[in-house]
Write an enzyme that holds these catalytic residues in place. Structure first.
Site, PDB file in Angstrom:
ATOM      1  N   ILE A 139      -2.257 -24.916  -4.102  1.00  0.00           N
ATOM      2  CA  ILE A 139      -2.211 -24.225  -2.818  1.00  0.00           C
ATOM      3  C   ILE A 139      -1.704 -25.233  -1.787  1.00  0.00           C
ATOM      4  O   ILE A 139      -1.848 -26.439  -1.957  1.00  0.00           O
ATOM      5  CB  ILE A 139      -3.573 -23.623  -2.400  1.00  0.00           C
ATOM      6  N   ASP A 140      -1.092 -24.724  -0.728  1.00  0.00           N
ATOM      7  CA  ASP A 140      -0.484 -25.593   0.274  1.00  0.00           C
ATOM      8  C   ASP A 140      -1.521 -26.516   0.911  1.00  0.00           C
ATOM      9  O   ASP A 140      -2.703 -26.174   1.007  1.00  0.00           O
ATOM     10  CB  ASP A 140       0.179 -24.759   1.381  1.00  0.00           C
ATOM     11  N   ARG A 141      -1.043 -27.651   1.376  1.00  0.00           N
ATOM     12  CA  ARG A 141      -1.919 -28.624   2.019  1.00  0.00           C
ATOM     13  C   ARG A 141      -2.677 -27.999   3.193  1.00  0.00           C
ATOM     14  O   ARG A 141      -3.869 -28.258   3.400  1.00  0.00           O
ATOM     15  CB  ARG A 141      -1.082 -29.811   2.499  1.00  0.00           C
ATOM     16  N   THR A 143      -3.503 -24.914   3.625  1.00  0.00           N
ATOM     17  CA  THR A 143      -4.341 -23.796   3.209  1.00  0.00           C
ATOM     18  C   THR A 143      -5.691 -24.305   2.713  1.00  0.00           C
ATOM     19  O   THR A 143      -5.762 -25.309   2.016  1.00  0.00           O
ATOM     20  CB  THR A 143      -3.644 -23.001   2.083  1.00  0.00           C
ATOM     21  N   ARG A 241       3.430 -16.733   3.503  1.00  0.00           N
ATOM     22  CA  ARG A 241       3.975 -17.180   4.781  1.00  0.00           C
ATOM     23  C   ARG A 241       5.355 -16.570   5.033  1.00  0.00           C
ATOM     24  O   ARG A 241       5.659 -16.109   6.151  1.00  0.00           O
ATOM     25  CB  ARG A 241       4.039 -18.707   4.806  1.00  0.00           C
TER      26      ARG A 241
END
Length: 318
Positions: A139-141, A143, A241
């Site tokens: 998962i994105d940093r 998030t 996003r």
């Protein structure tokens, strides 16, 4: 630059933790400091042997395989030291095969791209006796929320298959500006990944992109904002996003695809991060088949911003 040191022929016996891993990835992991190009050269030349025979870089190791690794030159160890232990990550679920943590926003899942240490390095530092700790997904940093780590190679392989086949249900909570109208909406815009002129990774909706599918459900609505739950049927980079920004509903606090002027005003109101949280995971246990559903509450900083909205503007019923 200091000269590296040569080592003699090594013979490694594959244990359960490494079984199922590709030989190239196995060598890259255990031969720290050896250039990737050199690892592939010794594989192609046949200098690496498995059970006495040559193998392709894509060969998947089996338990008890014997690997012969030729003498290679290793780089001297740097003095950067181990990953800092940091605060223990909140554990949502753990058994002999899986570890699920509630990742805070701002922490990368692994080192790289200017980040020295991430979640996986921290866990390995905190659990030095663990035979295997590998990310099952990313998962994105920015998030927060649920992140699955495999503790067994068999569980990792099974989880990758399940995710590729859409058998892991992932649901996220996000806040967007504007009044989202539909209680339920499917977004199936294809997504194309590219690099900017500065070398940064970006994604856009494009006809030549990969098939992507998000299911959006309206949770709450205020006069200026909407709280959405997004279920991922595919797991493309930045999928939520980009899908929502494409429809005119960029995520609040998103510094890549968002409304930058709005983000600045939201900071003054107390929202200092991207509002995206991995809130729910449902899947069959990769080894036992048991049905598992895990949830992670909104972090305090996101929950407090919703309370702020409740007190500063009228709420609109969906």
């Amino acid at each position: 630059m200091e000269q590296g040191k040569a080592i003699a022929v090594r013979r490694e016996r594959v244990d359960e933790a490494a079984a199922g891993q590709r030989i190239d990835n196995y060598l890259l992991r255990i031969c720290k400091g050896v250039p990737k190009s050199h690892v592939y050269r010794i594989l192609r030349s046949g200098e690496v042997r498995v059970n006495g025979g040559r193998v392709a870089p894509t060969y998947r190791l089996a338990e008890n395989d014997e690997i012969r690794i030729p003498p290679i030159r290793l780089a001297e160890k740097t003095t950067s030291g181990p990953a800092p232990a940091g605060e223990p990550l909140p554990v949502v679920f753990e058994d002999e095969a899986l570890l699920v943590v509630d990742k805070p926003s701002g922490k990368a899942v692994h080192g790289g791209s200017g980040v020295s240490f991430g979640v996986i390095e921290q866990l390995r530092s905190q659990r030095p006796d663990a035979r295997l700790l590998e990310l099952a997904h990313r998962i994105d940093r920015e998030t927060s929320g649920l992140l699955v780590i495999a503790k067994k190679r068999s569980a990792l392989t099974a989880l990758h298959d399940m995710m590729r086949e859409g058998r892991v249900e992932k649901r996220y909570l996000t806040l967007v500006p504007g009044r989202w109208a539909n209680p339920l909406q499917h977004i199936k815009e294809p997504l194309f990944k590219y690099l900017t002129a500065e070398g940064e990774r970006r994604v856009r909706v494009s006809g030549d992109g990969k098939a992507s599918h998000s299911i959006v459900r309206l949770v709450r609505r205020w006069s200026r904002f909407s709280l959405l739950e997004v279920e991922l049927k595919t797991g493309r980079t930045h999928q939520i996003r980009v899908h929502l920004a494409h429809l005119g509903f960029p995520l609040c606090g998103d510094d890549k695809y968002g409304d930058f002027a709005l983000n600045k005003s939201l900071e003054a109101e107390g929202l200092k991060r991207m509002f995206l949280h991995a809130a729910r995971l449902s899947f069959a246990h990769p080894l036992t088949g048991e049905a598992i559903t895990l949830t992670a509450d909104l972090p305090a900083e996101l929950q407090s911003f919703l309370v702020h909205l409740d007190t500063t503007e009228p709420r609109k019923h969906a």
